[in-house]
Design an enzyme around this catalytic site. Sequence first.
Site, PDB file in Angstrom:
ATOM      1  N   LYS A 120      13.148   8.769   4.492  1.00 58.55           N
ATOM      2  CA  LYS A 120      12.456   9.637   3.531  1.00 58.55           C
ATOM      3  C   LYS A 120      12.580  11.108   3.936  1.00 58.55           C
ATOM      4  O   LYS A 120      13.135  11.432   4.965  1.00 58.55           O
ATOM      5  CB  LYS A 120      10.990   9.218   3.404  1.00 58.55           C
ATOM      6  CG  LYS A 120      10.770   7.720   3.256  1.00 58.55           C
ATOM      7  CD  LYS A 120      11.435   7.076   2.043  1.00 58.55           C
ATOM      8  CE  LYS A 120      11.054   5.600   1.987  1.00 58.55           C
ATOM      9  NZ  LYS A 120      11.620   4.852   0.894  1.00 58.55           N
TER      10      LYS A 120
HETATM   11  C1  LIG Z   1      10.647   3.460   0.824  1.00 54.78           C
HETATM   12  C2  LIG Z   1       9.936   3.097  -0.420  1.00 54.78           C
HETATM   13  C3  LIG Z   1       8.797   2.271  -0.418  1.00 54.78           C
HETATM   14  C4  LIG Z   1       8.313   1.537   0.783  1.00 54.78           C
HETATM   15  O1  LIG Z   1       8.128   2.330   1.881  1.00 54.78           O
HETATM   16  P1  LIG Z   1       8.235   1.681   3.362  1.00 54.78           P
HETATM   17  O2  LIG Z   1       7.725   2.784   4.204  1.00 54.78           O
HETATM   18  O3  LIG Z   1       9.679   1.373   3.563  1.00 54.78           O
HETATM   19  O4  LIG Z   1       7.375   0.482   3.392  1.00 54.78           O
HETATM   20  C5  LIG Z   1       8.145   2.058  -1.609  1.00 54.78           C
HETATM   21  N1  LIG Z   1       8.574   2.611  -2.744  1.00 54.78           N
HETATM   22  C6  LIG Z   1       9.659   3.391  -2.800  1.00 54.78           C
HETATM   23  C7  LIG Z   1      10.071   3.977  -4.109  1.00 54.78           C
HETATM   24  C8  LIG Z   1      10.401   3.640  -1.639  1.00 54.78           C
HETATM   25  O5  LIG Z   1      11.491   4.413  -1.695  1.00 54.78           O
END
Ligand SMILES: *Cc1c(COP(=O)(O)O)cnc(C)c1O
Length: 416
Positions: free
Chosen positions: A207
């Site tokens: 992210k």
């Molecule tokens: C990455 C992501 C998640 C989940 O996040 P994690 O930290 O990997 O559990 C949920 N929704 C979206 C749109 C994502 O990109």
Amino acid sequence: MPQPSAPLALQGGSPVRTRPFPSVGSAAGRTLGDEEVAAVTRVIRSGQLNSTVGTETADLEREFAQYYGMPHAVASSSGTAALHLAVAAVDPDPGDEIITTGLSDAGTVLPILAQNAVPVFADVDPLTGNLDPAAVRALITPRTKAIIVVHLFGVPAPVAELRAIADAHGLLLIEDCAQAYLTRCAPDGALAGTVGHLGCFSLQQSKHITAGDGGLTITADPALARRARLFADKAWPRDTDERTHLFLGLNYRMTELQAAVARAQLGKLAGVVEDRRKSAEILTEAVAPLAGLTAALAAGTAYWQFPVFVDEAVAGSNGHRYGEALRAEGIPANGGYIQRPLYLTPLFTEQRTYGMSGYPLTLATAPSYAEGLCPRTEQLITGGGLLVISWNERYTADDVADIAAALRKVHAAFTS
Ligand SMILES: *Cc1c(COP(=O)(O)O)cnc(C)c1O
């Protein structure tokens, strides 16, 4: 006369690019540095690695809430956990329905099933990949409890419209902002995550900012905030001195190590988004003249990735072929983002939930999760309507120039 197009690397020509790009999987594509090293060292020297004894997680929650201008932020162990906190705060009855999208990370829908609610998939806008408010409205029933909207790739979703729909029907709106730090939404530039009743963020490796894993849930509603906070900590009301458990909760606590890293990362977030936006502007200009290819045009996009919407009839080929050709040219890209809509994974098609029960997908009111459920979602994922170019705050002007050159080269070959 048009020039004959250069031979594609896919067909044995020389690739546009041979050096690797900065990527989220390594130090070159992340903003981790001395600040994060100092943060981790500080926590370890304190001997307080758990949020129930240390101060870092509470500080992060306060700082993140302030950053977003919201009264409450609750930290957790992942983005999926942040969404689970939100769904648990909504507190659906078993069999209640939550409307969401099939074009997302599984973290968007797993918490719905974990709370025994039924995911109902609405179709998306073909030029953003985000939920279509009209499709959402058409699926509301007396069982509907909430809507989970995703700002896919950081492109602002129509949250003002969805909030109006939610309010008109007494539903709660959850924003999945895992890909959308500092995304600005129409009509007034509100930050994604502050328009719905709850906003959820991820600190996973890929992210905009990361602590390896981690999550944050923001809300203006003190009752939702308290329920989310309790859910993440065994529903143990530590502020009362009583060791008891007020309802079914879990341990989704963030560690002090994660929180300390996240605090350092938060200080870099505005710069990360700014850098991603600046280089995305250059590529957006480069894509504009390429017939049949459309970059995300909404203002306020945070560019987790750089999505391109592909009209195969005009662009000469589909997003999957473009992705393949670009990868051969040395450009990190893929067609469709995920391999199949979330509702076509075995979790749904084989009802792999709780033992052999299949619950709650076996309820007579549950939708049938089959091909054709959301045609525009399927067109983007498997039908070739979507090309995703990996994006990064560390891309230089030369990096973006190489991506643009490769896109022009592949487009010329596919349209000649
Ligand atoms: C990455 C992501 C998640 C989940 O996040 P994690 O930290 O990997 O559990 C949920 N929704 C979206 C749109 C994502 O990109």
